[in-house]
Each structure stands twice: as structure tokens, then as C-alpha cells.
Design a protein around this motif. Structure first.
Motif, mmCIF file in Angstrom:
data_model
loop_
_atom_site.group_PDB
_atom_site.id
_atom_site.type_symbol
_atom_site.label_atom_id
_atom_site.label_comp_id
_atom_site.label_asym_id
_atom_site.label_seq_id
_atom_site.Cartn_x
_atom_site.Cartn_y
_atom_site.Cartn_z
ATOM 1 N N THR A 1 -60.282 0.551 -63.124
ATOM 2 C CA THR A 1 -58.975 0.041 -63.534
ATOM 3 C C THR A 1 -58.362 1.004 -64.544
ATOM 4 O O THR A 1 -59.083 1.734 -65.231
ATOM 5 C CB THR A 1 -59.085 -1.368 -64.138
ATOM 6 O OG1 THR A 1 -59.991 -1.328 -65.241
ATOM 7 C CG2 THR A 1 -59.604 -2.362 -63.096
ATOM 8 N N MET B 1 -67.368 3.234 -55.441
ATOM 9 C CA MET B 1 -67.547 2.279 -54.354
ATOM 10 C C MET B 1 -68.433 2.923 -53.293
ATOM 11 O O MET B 1 -68.381 4.135 -53.082
ATOM 12 C CB MET B 1 -66.190 1.905 -53.761
ATOM 13 C CG MET B 1 -65.273 1.214 -54.755
ATOM 14 S SD MET B 1 -63.576 0.994 -54.139
ATOM 15 C CE MET B 1 -63.816 -0.220 -52.861
ATOM 16 N N ASP C 1 -54.845 -6.063 -54.991
ATOM 17 C CA ASP C 1 -56.106 -5.420 -55.352
ATOM 18 C C ASP C 1 -55.896 -3.938 -55.097
ATOM 19 O O ASP C 1 -55.171 -3.559 -54.173
ATOM 20 C CB ASP C 1 -57.269 -5.935 -54.496
ATOM 21 C CG ASP C 1 -57.654 -7.355 -54.858
ATOM 22 O OD1 ASP C 1 -57.818 -7.637 -56.057
ATOM 23 O OD2 ASP C 1 -57.787 -8.177 -53.933
ATOM 24 N N TYR C 2 -56.547 -3.092 -55.917
ATOM 25 C CA TYR C 2 -56.366 -1.662 -55.708
ATOM 26 C C TYR C 2 -57.653 -0.899 -55.927
ATOM 27 O O TYR C 2 -58.583 -1.390 -56.564
ATOM 28 C CB TYR C 2 -55.236 -1.105 -56.583
ATOM 29 C CG TYR C 2 -55.514 -1.034 -58.072
ATOM 30 C CD1 TYR C 2 -56.087 0.104 -58.635
ATOM 31 C CD2 TYR C 2 -55.160 -2.077 -58.916
ATOM 32 C CE1 TYR C 2 -56.320 0.187 -59.997
ATOM 33 C CE2 TYR C 2 -55.379 -2.001 -60.272
ATOM 34 C CZ TYR C 2 -55.953 -0.865 -60.816
ATOM 35 O OH TYR C 2 -56.172 -0.785 -62.174
ATOM 36 N N TRP C 3 -57.691 0.296 -55.369
ATOM 37 C CA TRP C 3 -58.800 1.216 -55.557
ATOM 38 C C TRP C 3 -58.241 2.636 -55.510
ATOM 39 O O TRP C 3 -57.108 2.865 -55.103
ATOM 40 C CB TRP C 3 -59.894 0.998 -54.516
ATOM 41 C CG TRP C 3 -59.481 1.253 -53.105
ATOM 42 C CD1 TRP C 3 -59.645 2.398 -52.386
ATOM 43 C CD2 TRP C 3 -58.813 0.343 -52.215
ATOM 44 N NE1 TRP C 3 -59.128 2.259 -51.115
ATOM 45 C CE2 TRP C 3 -58.600 1.004 -50.988
ATOM 46 C CE3 TRP C 3 -58.358 -0.980 -52.356
ATOM 47 C CZ2 TRP C 3 -57.980 0.394 -49.910
ATOM 48 C CZ3 TRP C 3 -57.720 -1.569 -51.282
ATOM 49 C CH2 TRP C 3 -57.550 -0.891 -50.075
ATOM 50 N N THR C 4 -59.057 3.566 -55.923
ATOM 51 C CA THR C 4 -58.646 4.969 -56.010
ATOM 52 C C THR C 4 -59.364 5.786 -54.956
ATOM 53 O O THR C 4 -60.545 5.562 -54.681
ATOM 54 C CB THR C 4 -59.026 5.540 -57.401
ATOM 55 O OG1 THR C 4 -58.504 4.683 -58.407
ATOM 56 C CG2 THR C 4 -58.486 6.940 -57.589
ATOM 57 N N SER D 1 -66.845 4.851 -48.219
ATOM 58 C CA SER D 1 -65.920 5.960 -48.375
ATOM 59 C C SER D 1 -66.010 6.879 -47.168
ATOM 60 O O SER D 1 -66.931 6.777 -46.367
ATOM 61 C CB SER D 1 -66.232 6.744 -49.648
ATOM 62 O OG SER D 1 -65.218 7.673 -49.910
ATOM 63 N N ARG E 1 -64.316 7.392 -54.013
ATOM 64 C CA ARG E 1 -63.584 6.127 -53.993
ATOM 65 C C ARG E 1 -64.113 5.260 -55.131
ATOM 66 O O ARG E 1 -65.313 5.181 -55.339
ATOM 67 C CB ARG E 1 -63.774 5.439 -52.649
ATOM 68 C CG ARG E 1 -62.982 4.153 -52.524
ATOM 69 C CD ARG E 1 -62.948 3.675 -51.106
ATOM 70 N NE ARG E 1 -62.109 4.596 -50.332
ATOM 71 C CZ ARG E 1 -62.115 4.648 -49.010
ATOM 72 N NH1 ARG E 1 -62.889 3.878 -48.313
ATOM 73 N NH2 ARG E 1 -61.321 5.496 -48.390
ATOM 74 N N SER E 2 -63.191 4.621 -55.849
ATOM 75 C CA SER E 2 -63.584 3.837 -57.005
ATOM 76 C C SER E 2 -62.672 2.635 -57.177
ATOM 77 O O SER E 2 -61.490 2.692 -56.841
ATOM 78 C CB SER E 2 -63.509 4.724 -58.263
ATOM 79 O OG SER E 2 -63.680 3.957 -59.429
ATOM 80 N N ASP E 3 -63.218 1.562 -57.739
ATOM 81 C CA ASP E 3 -62.368 0.431 -58.113
ATOM 82 C C ASP E 3 -62.177 0.392 -59.631
ATOM 83 O O ASP E 3 -62.013 -0.664 -60.225
ATOM 84 C CB ASP E 3 -62.881 -0.889 -57.548
ATOM 85 C CG ASP E 3 -64.283 -1.244 -58.007
ATOM 86 O OD1 ASP E 3 -64.876 -0.493 -58.800
ATOM 87 O OD2 ASP E 3 -64.785 -2.293 -57.576
#
Length: 191
Positions: A53, A40, A94-97, A43, A49-51
Motif C-alpha cells: 500500500t 504476491m 482493490d489494487y496491486w503493483t 505473477s 507483483r506486490s499488494d
């Protein structure tokens, strides 16, 4: 005497997930980072940061939904306006890392488009506290003896899920450890 709740902003904490579930998810996160899957643009410095899955994380998604439902029920009993806006008790996630390197921070922000925000720490112990601020006291100019004006800092452990009303400003303090802070962050809509 009648009591009317105003500006209540509790947070909810639970530690869960087996060691095997946590290790499997951690491996997927680190593999995604190595392959730079779904990075993403937004950040903080020294944060990947990543979306991306992940497979087999129903245990995590179900736990976040359960905690969000519990929090929604809690707030409906304290806030009639919130209760009036909840129609179907549907919860959308919704989530992200986030993988934050040692020395990194996350700047003060909120998720005001959502109902709740949450974060699940795969590696959280000693990696920087999660600091919540009352928006009425962001300038630190309230009387320190007034109720609920102080900052609150949560020191997460590995496997901790923390959920709070999304409008509460929060930041992550400096990671003073030599390990990465690795978490899955959630935006949660309750309708």
C-alpha cells in the motif's frame, strides 16, 4: 426499430496525475520493490507483483472511483440487467503493483469476479500494448467483416488510466523497450 445492446465492451482512457504525484508514487513503488514489500505469489515471468500500500494516493483512488462511476452510468444506460443489479452505487477498489522488466509479457486473462478492471501506468510509454480480445473470437475464426470481432490494442502512455469491463480477455504484449513497465492494477466491484 428497437435497438438492444449486446456484448458492449468499451474501454475508458484518461491521462491524469501531476508530474509530482506520479514521481512520488513511482518512488514508493520502487522502494517497495527494493525492500520486496508484500510480494504476491501469482505473477508473470520477469514481473514483480506486490499488494503493498502507498501513502498519499487519494488523488489516484478518487480518479479510479470517478472513472468507474462514469463507466457504470454508461453501461446502465445500455444494459437494463446491469442496471437492475446496481443498488447503492457503491464502488470498492482493490489494487496491486506490477513492475515488468524489459522483454516481459502478461498472459491472456480476465478478472471475471469483478465488475471492472483498470490499470494506471506510471511508466507505460513504449513498454508493450494492452491487447483486448473479444471472447467470442479467441480462436480467430469469426468473419473479419463482422462487427467487433477484431482485437484492440491500446498503447499506454505515462500517466494513463485505462478501465474496461473485467470479463474482457486481455494481455500485455512484449515490453520491447529498455525501461520497466510500472503500473498499479485495480479490481473494481460496483454494487
Amino acid at each position: 426499430m428497437k435497438r438492444v445492446a449486446q456484448f458492449k465492451s468499451d474501454f475508458f482512457v484518461e491521462n491524469f496525475g501531476s508530474k509530482q504525484q506520479q514521481d512520488e508514487l513511482l518512488k514508493q513503488v520502487l522502494d517497495a520493490k527494493v525492500n520486496d514489500n508484500a510480494p504476491m505469489n501469482m505473477s508473470n515471468q520477469n514481473c514483480w507483483r506486490s499488494d503493498a500500500t502507498y501513502e498519499g494516493i487519494e488523488w489516484l483512488m478518487d480518479s479510479v472511483r470517478d472513472m468507474a462511476a462514469y463507466a457504470a452510468d454508461h453501461y446502465m444506460s445500455h444494459d437494463s440487467t446491469f442496471k437492475d443489479h446496481i443498488r447503492d452505487h457503491q464502488i470498492k477498489l482493490d489494487y496491486w503493483t506490477n513492475v515488468n522488466e524489459p522483454g516481459s509479457t502478461n498472459v491472456l486473462h480476465s478478472h471475471n469476479a469483478d465488475t471492472f478492471a483498470a490499470v494506471y501506468y506510471l511508466q507505460g510509454k513504449n513498454t508493450g500494448g494492452l491487447k483486448f480480445s473479444n471472447p467470442a473470437n479467441l480462436l480467430n475464426d469469426c468473419n473479419p467483416r463482422a462487427p467487433f470481432v477484431r482485437d484492440c490494442i491500446v498503447h499506454p502512455g505515462d500517466g494513463d488510466l485505462i478501465l474496461w469491463p473485467s470479463w474482457v480477455p486481455h494481455e500485455v504484449l512484449r515490453n520491447e523497450s529498455d525501461r520497466q513497465r510500472i503500473n498499479i492494477a485495480f479490481s473494481i466491484q460496483v454494487s
